[in-house]
Design a protein around this motif. Structure first.
Motif, PDB file in Angstrom:
ATOM      1  N   LEU A 197       0.825  -1.210   0.000  1.00  0.00           N
ATOM      2  CA  LEU A 197       0.000   0.000   0.000  1.00  0.00           C
ATOM      3  C   LEU A 197       0.862   1.264   0.000  1.00  0.00           C
ATOM      4  N   ILE A 198       1.933   1.271   0.781  1.00  0.00           N
ATOM      5  CA  ILE A 198       2.808   2.444   0.798  1.00  0.00           C
ATOM      6  C   ILE A 198       3.523   2.589  -0.542  1.00  0.00           C
ATOM      7  N   GLY A 199       3.936   1.473  -1.146  1.00  0.00           N
ATOM      8  CA  GLY A 199       4.523   1.555  -2.475  1.00  0.00           C
ATOM      9  C   GLY A 199       3.545   2.103  -3.499  1.00  0.00           C
ATOM     10  N   ALA A 200       2.289   1.640  -3.439  1.00  0.00           N
ATOM     11  CA  ALA A 200       1.273   2.176  -4.339  1.00  0.00           C
ATOM     12  C   ALA A 200       1.021   3.655  -4.075  1.00  0.00           C
ATOM     13  N   ALA A 201       1.064   4.053  -2.804  1.00  0.00           N
ATOM     14  CA  ALA A 201       0.868   5.474  -2.475  1.00  0.00           C
ATOM     15  C   ALA A 201       1.976   6.335  -3.079  1.00  0.00           C
ATOM     16  N   ILE A 202       3.208   5.817  -3.099  1.00  0.00           N
ATOM     17  CA  ILE A 202       4.317   6.562  -3.704  1.00  0.00           C
ATOM     18  C   ILE A 202       4.078   6.749  -5.198  1.00  0.00           C
ATOM     19  N   LEU A 203       3.634   5.682  -5.868  1.00  0.00           N
ATOM     20  CA  LEU A 203       3.349   5.786  -7.299  1.00  0.00           C
ATOM     21  C   LEU A 203       2.204   6.755  -7.576  1.00  0.00           C
ATOM     22  N   VAL A 204       1.146   6.673  -6.786  1.00  0.00           N
ATOM     23  CA  VAL A 204      -0.009   7.547  -6.995  1.00  0.00           C
ATOM     24  C   VAL A 204       0.367   8.998  -6.732  1.00  0.00           C
ATOM     25  N   ALA A 205       1.180   9.233  -5.700  1.00  0.00           N
ATOM     26  CA  ALA A 205       1.588  10.605  -5.388  1.00  0.00           C
ATOM     27  C   ALA A 205       2.455  11.192  -6.490  1.00  0.00           C
ATOM     28  N   ALA A 206       3.239  10.344  -7.162  1.00  0.00           N
ATOM     29  CA  ALA A 206       4.117  10.838  -8.223  1.00  0.00           C
ATOM     30  C   ALA A 206       3.394  11.074  -9.534  1.00  0.00           C
ATOM     31  N   HIS A 259       5.514  21.012  -6.325  1.00  0.00           N
ATOM     32  CA  HIS A 259       6.151  22.109  -7.045  1.00  0.00           C
ATOM     33  C   HIS A 259       6.671  21.736  -8.420  1.00  0.00           C
ATOM     34  N   THR A 260       6.711  20.437  -8.747  1.00  0.00           N
ATOM     35  CA  THR A 260       7.236  20.058 -10.052  1.00  0.00           C
ATOM     36  C   THR A 260       6.673  18.704 -10.438  1.00  0.00           C
ATOM     37  N   SER A 261       6.814  18.350 -11.686  1.00  0.00           N
ATOM     38  CA  SER A 261       6.402  17.029 -12.157  1.00  0.00           C
ATOM     39  C   SER A 261       7.545  16.045 -11.955  1.00  0.00           C
ATOM     40  N   LEU A 262       7.191  14.779 -11.807  1.00  0.00           N
ATOM     41  CA  LEU A 262       8.186  13.753 -11.512  1.00  0.00           C
ATOM     42  C   LEU A 262       8.207  12.709 -12.619  1.00  0.00           C
ATOM     43  N   ASP A 263       9.388  12.160 -12.847  1.00  0.00           N
ATOM     44  CA  ASP A 263       9.549  11.055 -13.787  1.00  0.00           C
ATOM     45  C   ASP A 263       9.058   9.776 -13.107  1.00  0.00           C
ATOM     46  N   MET A 264       8.209   9.016 -13.792  1.00  0.00           N
ATOM     47  CA  MET A 264       7.600   7.853 -13.184  1.00  0.00           C
ATOM     48  C   MET A 264       8.576   6.693 -12.991  1.00  0.00           C
ATOM     49  N   LEU A 265       9.635   6.618 -13.804  1.00  0.00           N
ATOM     50  CA  LEU A 265      10.565   5.497 -13.656  1.00  0.00           C
ATOM     51  C   LEU A 265      11.286   5.522 -12.310  1.00  0.00           C
ATOM     52  N   PRO A 266      11.927   6.640 -11.921  1.00  0.00           N
ATOM     53  CA  PRO A 266      12.530   6.651 -10.574  1.00  0.00           C
ATOM     54  C   PRO A 266      11.503   6.455  -9.466  1.00  0.00           C
ATOM     55  N   SER A 267      10.306   6.988  -9.662  1.00  0.00           N
ATOM     56  CA  SER A 267       9.261   6.810  -8.649  1.00  0.00           C
ATOM     57  C   SER A 267       8.874   5.342  -8.526  1.00  0.00           C
ATOM     58  N   ALA A 268       8.784   4.645  -9.676  1.00  0.00           N
ATOM     59  CA  ALA A 268       8.449   3.222  -9.642  1.00  0.00           C
ATOM     60  C   ALA A 268       9.551   2.415  -8.969  1.00  0.00           C
ATOM     61  N   ILE A 269      10.800   2.780  -9.221  1.00  0.00           N
ATOM     62  CA  ILE A 269      11.921   2.081  -8.574  1.00  0.00           C
ATOM     63  C   ILE A 269      11.875   2.296  -7.068  1.00  0.00           C
ATOM     64  N   ALA A 286       9.193   3.016  -5.262  1.00  0.00           N
ATOM     65  CA  ALA A 286       8.042   2.294  -4.726  1.00  0.00           C
ATOM     66  C   ALA A 286       8.336   0.800  -4.602  1.00  0.00           C
ATOM     67  N   ALA A 287       8.967   0.231  -5.627  1.00  0.00           N
ATOM     68  CA  ALA A 287       9.305  -1.194  -5.581  1.00  0.00           C
ATOM     69  C   ALA A 287      10.323  -1.487  -4.477  1.00  0.00           C
ATOM     70  N   SER A 288      11.260  -0.579  -4.269  1.00  0.00           N
ATOM     71  CA  SER A 288      12.270  -0.765  -3.217  1.00  0.00           C
ATOM     72  C   SER A 288      11.631  -0.752  -1.835  1.00  0.00           C
ATOM     73  N   VAL A 289      10.697   0.165  -1.624  1.00  0.00           N
ATOM     74  CA  VAL A 289      10.014   0.229  -0.337  1.00  0.00           C
ATOM     75  C   VAL A 289       9.204  -1.039  -0.097  1.00  0.00           C
ATOM     76  N   THR A 290       8.488  -1.502  -1.136  1.00  0.00           N
ATOM     77  CA  THR A 290       7.715  -2.740  -0.999  1.00  0.00           C
ATOM     78  C   THR A 290       8.619  -3.925  -0.694  1.00  0.00           C
TER      79      THR A 290
END
Length: 288
Positions: free
Chosen positions: A186-195, A257-267, A269-273
């Protein structure tokens, strides 16, 4: 002794002087037994971490408001913070914590909470109205929390003695292991959704997460079958949770304040999971 006997029963005979003296002597023994079960140093250390977490949360809030997207992503951080309150409360209870205090202590906490909330509300209102707040003032609410509550916790740590018995390590129960893995997902998914740039998934996921939090809290209050994760977790599980909370806070703050690249965000999120999954199979804490 003044007695108020039950209806239709005679009052008890008052104890003799020897019996009364034995009762008074037993008071010290009972108090000593209780102190042997209470880890005041552990409770003070948890209180220090609570002060640090609240200070960071307020700083993120003061720096976050004024960005392009606020409500949908910020609710995610609120949900994880509420989860932290639940887990830290379970940990303190395992140390022997009892929610009680004198009127003076409660009044001090209430007055200080009002000051912090008023300061944070004023800062947020200024930012929403387009008034730029100096960098130093953005740290004021968090610094106040850290100074007062953190200072009280440090004082209690210095006053408390060492724990009377060391708690051993034990594997997590199967239910606790499954909930830990689910929480990491859930926390990993929250990171992806927030990004993500789209606020709609964040709004829907935030609502689902809040419902899950409320359902879990109600279940822990009405049933003893769910494990108290905060009491069972040891440093591997708490490290995973702290890492996930910090990553989510950073993503939320940058997303303001800015847009984020989804690839680092996915990495991330996966690391946290993965951290939660590894922690679920590591040894936990013997809370008994």
């Amino acid at each position: 002794m003044d007695q108020k006997p039950l209806r239709a029963t005679a009052p008890l005979d008052p104890p003799t002087a020897d019996v009364a003296r034995a009762y008074l002597e037993e008071v010290g023994t009972v108090s000593q037994r209780r102190e042997e079960r209470v880890d005041r140093r552990g409770m003070a250390q948890v209180a220090l971490w609570e002060a640090c977490a609240l200070a960071v949360y307020l700083c993120v809030m003061m720096f976050g408001f004024g960005g392009a997207t606020v409500a949908s992503t910020f609710i995610l951080l609120i949900s994880i913070f509420l989860l932290w309150i639940q887990l830290s409360g379970e940990l303190k209870e395992s140390y022997g914590f009892q929610a009680r205090g004198g009127l003076r202590t409660r009044s001090l906490y209430i007055a200080f909470a009002v000051i912090v909330v008023a300061t944070a509300t004023a800062g947020i209102s200024l930012q929403l109205n387009g008034v730029d707040i100096p960098l130093g003032l953005r740290f004021v609410p968090g610094a106040l929390v850290l100074l007062v509550f953190g200072g009280l916790a440090v004082r209690d740590i210095q006053k408390a003695g060492a724990a009377n018995h060391e708690r051993g390590r034990m594997p997590l129960p199967v239910t606790a292991r499954a909930i830990t893995i689910t929480m990491g997902a859930l926390i990993g998914a929250a990171i992806l959704v927030a990004a993500a740039a789209d606020p709609f998934p964040a709004s829907v996921f935030s609502l689902v997460l809040m419902f899950c939090m409320g359902g879990w809290w109600i279940a822990t209050q009405v049933s003893d079958r769910l494990p108290a994760l905060g009491a069972l977790w040891s440093w591997p599980q708490w490290s995973a949770f702290a890492t996930g909370w910090c990553v989510l806070a950073g993503v939320v703050l940058m997303r303001f304040h800015t847009s984020l690249d989804m690839l680092p965000s996915a990495i991330a999120a996966a690391s946290v999971t993965m951290l939660f999954t590894v922690g679920a199979f590591a040894a936990g804490r013997n809370a008994g």
